[in-house]
Scaffold this active site. Structure first.
Site, PDB file in Angstrom:
ATOM      1  N   SER A  65       0.826  -1.195   0.000  1.00 46.73           N
ATOM      2  CA  SER A  65       0.000   0.000   0.000  1.00 46.73           C
ATOM      3  C   SER A  65       0.867   1.254   0.000  1.00 46.73           C
ATOM      4  CB  SER A  65      -0.965  -0.030   1.199  1.00 46.73           C
ATOM      5  OG  SER A  65      -1.932   0.980   1.093  1.00 46.73           O
ATOM      6  N   ASP A  85      -5.064  -3.492  -3.251  1.00 39.05           N
ATOM      7  CA  ASP A  85      -4.151  -3.360  -2.112  1.00 39.05           C
ATOM      8  C   ASP A  85      -4.030  -4.691  -1.363  1.00 39.05           C
ATOM      9  OD1 ASP A  85      -2.984  -2.637   0.393  1.00 39.05           O
ATOM     10  OD2 ASP A  85      -3.739  -0.600   0.151  1.00 39.05           O
TER      11      ASP A  85
END
Length: 596
Positions: free
Chosen positions: A367, A481
Site C-alpha cells: 500500500s 491493495d
C-alpha cells in the site's frame, strides 16, 4: 581531555560493561561500581600484541572498545583461534593460575581495555569472590570449546569475481568488497587481481586494510594459491576475467562466485556455491533485483577514484558493501506495512535505523508503504520523502472525488499523475536498492509480487485500497491493495534473500468511536473500519513470527486518511523504533556473530 577526566569516563563505562556480564548478575550497582574502580584504563594501537604466548599475564583484561584476536603459534604457523568482543575478558587463565599464556592476544584495530592487577583484586570486598567465580566459569567454558572443537571466529572465505571485459570498475569493486569483508573480521584479507600488485606473493597495500597479490597465470598456480590463501587469510577476493583458466569454483574450494556484468552476455552457470550478480547500471538491464542481484552505479567514476586514490562514489560503495553482506549472510531487509497516511511512520523508522548504523539492503512495501519504499529505493533521502509527505498533507483532499456511484473516493488520475512525477517511467529492476511491492489479484485471491513492472504502476496497484482507489488492471490481472491479505510484506522481503528483517505494522488497532450516521459516508466509514481492524490483526498474526523485529507504533488516535498530521505520524514511527533501538542493534549484532 585531561587524563584524569578520561579515566573517570572510562570507569563509568566499565560499570555498565560489567553489568552486561551474566556471571556478575549477583552484584548490585554499588558492588559493580567498586569493581569498576579497580580496573585501570589503557589503550593499545592496532596490531599491538597485548599478551604474548609463553609469558605470564600480570593482569586481567576487560575489553571495552574494539576487538582482539587470539592467535596460537603451532609448528611455525600462526593460527587465529578465537575472537573476543566487548564485554569480554582475556588473560583470565594465566591470571587465575599463574601459568604462562597459551596464545598471543592481538588488537584488531585500536582498542581500549581495563586492567585489573592482583593487588587491586585483593583490595576488593564481596565483589572479589563473585568475580573469581565468574572467571572460573569462563575458563571452564573456553576449555570445553577447545576440547569439543567449538570455534568462535569467522571461517575463511574465498570470493571469486568473474568480470566482463566491458565492466569498467572491476578492481574498484573488488577493493570495496574486500574493505567490507575485512571490517570487523578477525584475520587478514587478501585481494588477488591484476593491476593492483605486480607480485604473486601477497604483500601489504600501503594504508589499505588488506594485502594484495597478482593473479597467477595458470590454472595450476591458481589452484595452489587458493589452498595457501585459505590457510593464511580470513577472506580472499579473487578478481578474474571470464576466460576459462581451468578452475571450477565448486571443486576448487571457492565459497562465493560473483559475476560483474556489463552488457547482454549470458551468465555462465554457477553450481554448488553461492553466487551474486553485480550489473553495471549504465550498460546493463536485469530482469529483477534481489539481495544477490543488484545494480552498480557510477562505475566509471569509481574506477577513476581508485586510480587517483580518492573515495569511490556513495552509490557505488552501497552496492559493493551490500553484496559483501550477502557473502557474510548479513543482509538487512525492511517490510513496510500498509496503512494509508500511517505509513509515514516508516520515515521515522528509516531515520532511527540510519542513526543506529543498521544498513538497508532490500525493501518490500504494501500500500502506501510501497510508496515510501519505492521513493527510498529510488535514492530519495528521508528528508526528501518527508517533503513529499508535507505535499500530501495539504493536497491529498484535492484528489478526492465525491462521486459515490464509482465506489471510490480518490481520483485515480490524480494519484497516477503524482506517481509518474515521482518515478517517471523507471522500472523496478532499475532502482538503487532492490524493491518489491505486493498486491492481491481480486479474481484469483492470490498475493501478487510486483518486481519487474514500472515503479509507478507497482505502487499504484499496491495502493488500490477498496473504497479509496479503484483496482488496477495490470498484465491481465485485476489488482488491489494487499492490506486485505498480507499488509506487512515479510514474505516478499524474505524471498528477496534478507537474512535479518525489520518489519513495521502501521495499521493501528481500532479505537472505539461512533460510526457515521449519514449515508453515503456511513458506507465508507464502515468499510475503512473493517479494513483497519482486519489489517491490524492479519498484519500482526502473519508477520510477527517471520520478522526478526516487529515494530507497531502508537497510532491508535490516527486514521488511514490522517494526512494533515503526517509529522506526528513520522514522530510516532521514530519513537517506536527508538524504544527498540538497542534490541535491533543487539539482534543484528547477534546475527553477525552467529554467521561468523
Amino acid at each position: 581531555m585531561a587524563r584524569g577526566t578520561r579515566q573517570l569516563e572510562m570507569r563509568a563505562d566499565f560499570t555498565d560493561l560489567l553489568a552486561g556480564v551474566p556471571a556478575l548478575a549477583a552484584l548490585d550497582h554499588s558492588s559493580l561500581r567498586e569493581l569498576s574502580s579497580a580496573f585501570e584504563p589503557r589503550r593499545f594501537p592496532d596490531r599491538s600484541v597485548v599478551l604474548h604466548q609463553g609469558t605470564v599475564s600480570a593482569g586481567l583484561y576487560l575489553l571495552h572498545r574494539g576487538s582482539v584476536a587470539v592467535r596460537v603459534q603451532r609448528a611455525g604457523q600462526r593460527e587465529t583461534v578465537a575472537e573476543i568482543t566487548p564485554p569480554g575478558f582475556f588473560g583470565e587463565l594465566s591470571f587465575v593460575t599463574g601459568r604462562p599464556c597459551v596464545a598471543d592476544v592481538e588488537a584488531v584495530g585500536p582498542i581500549e581495555v581495563g586492567v585489573l592487577t592482583k593487588e587491586a583484586l585483593e583490595g576488593l570486598g564481596p565483589a572479589r569472590d563473585v568475580l573469581l567465580n565468574a572467571l572460573l566459569h569462563l575458563v571452564s567454558v573456553r576449555l570445553h570449546d577447545t576440547v569439543s572443537g567449538a570455534r568462535v571466529l569467522n571461517r575463511a572465505r574465498i570470493v571469486w569475481l568473474r568480470a566482463d571485459a566491458a565492466f569498467p570498475a572491476a578492481r574498484a569493486f573488488a577493493v570495496e568488497l574486500a574493505r567490507t569483508l575485512h571490517a570487523g573480521a578477525i584475520g587478514d584479507t587478501l585481494v588477488v587481481a591484476d593491476g593492483l600488485g605486480g607480485s604473486e606473493v601477497p604483500r601489504t597495500a600501503g594504508d589499505a586494510p588488506f594485502a594484495i597479490a597478482a593473479l597467477p597465470r595458470t590454472g595450476e598456480a591458481i589452484a595452489a594459491g587458493l589452498e595457501g590463501w585459505r590457510r593464511d587469510f580470513r577472506h580472499t577476493v579473487v578478481l578474474a576475467s571470464r576466460e576459462p583458466r581451468g578452475i571450477e569454483p565448486a571443486a576448487s574450494g571457492v565459497d562465493v562466485v560473483g559475476d560483474l556484468i556489463a552488457g547482454a552476455a549470458p551468465l555462465p552457470p554457477v553450481d554448488g556455491v553461492r553466487s551474486f550478480v553485480a550489473a553495471d547500471a549504465a550498460r546493463t538491464r536485469l530482469d529483477r533485483l534481489a539481495g544477490a542481484r543488484q545494480l552498480v552505479f557510477d562505475t566509471d567514476a569509481a574506477e577513476a577514484a581508485l586510480q587517483s586514490g580518492d573515495v569511490t562514489p556513495p552509490r557505488f560503495r552501497r552496492t559493493a558493501h551490500s553484496l559483501a553482506r550477502f557473502v557474510l549472510g548479513r543482509q538487512v531487509g525492511l517490510a513496510l506495512g500498509g496503512g494509508g497516511a500511517c505509513c509515514w511512520a516508516h520515515l521515522g523508522m528509516l531515520s532511527v535505523l540510519e542513526e543506529a548504523g543498521i544498513p538497508v539492503d532490500m525493501v518490500a512495501g504494501c500500500s502506501m508503504g510501497s510508496l515510501v519504499g519505492g521513493l527510498f529505493s529510488a535514492g530519495r533521502t528521508v528528508t526528501e520523502i518527508t517533503a513529499i509527505a508535507d505535499w500530501w498533507r495539504t493536497r491529498y483532499w484535492r484528489m478526492v472525488e465525491p462521486r459515490f456511484w464509482r465506489l471510490h473516493l480518490v481520483s485515480a488520475r490524480g494519484l497516477e499523475k503524482a506517481l509518474v512525477g515521482y518515478f517517471g517511467d523507471r522500472l523496478l529492476p532499475s532502482l538503487e536498492v532492490p524493491f518489491w511491492a505486493n498486491a492481491v489479484d481480486i479474481e484469483s485471491g492470490e498475493e501478487v509480487i510486483l518486481d519487474r513492472v514500472p515503479v509507478a504502476r507497482a505502487v499504484r496497484a499496491s495502493m488500490a485500497l477498496p473504497g479509496s482507489w479503484p483496482p488496477l488492471d495490470l498484465e491481465g490481472r485485476v489488482l488491489v491493495d494487499a492490506a486485505i491479505m498480507a499488509p506487512v510484506p515479510v514474505g516478499p522481503v524474505r524471498a528477496m534473500g534478507a537474512d535479518f528483517v525489520v518489519a513495521m505494522n502501521v495499521m493501528p488497532p481500532m479505537r472505539a468511536g461512533a460510526v457515521r450516521r449519514r449515508n453515503p459516508m456511513r458506507f465508507y466509514d464502515v468499510l475503512q473500519r473493517s479494513l483497519r481492524i482486519g489489517g491490524h490483526e492479519i498484519g500482526r498474526n502473519r508477520a510477527v513470527g517471520d520478522a526478526d523485529i516487529m515494530l507497531m507504533p502508537a497510532l491508535e488516535s490516527h486514521s488511514m486518511a490522517d494526512f494533515p498530521r503526517c509529522h506526528e505520524i513520522i514522530r510516532a514511527g521514530a519513537e517506536e523504533t527508538g524504544r527498540h533501538r538497542s534490541q535491533i542493534v543487539a539482534a543484528y549484532r547477534a546475527l553477525t556473530e552467529a554467521r561468523s
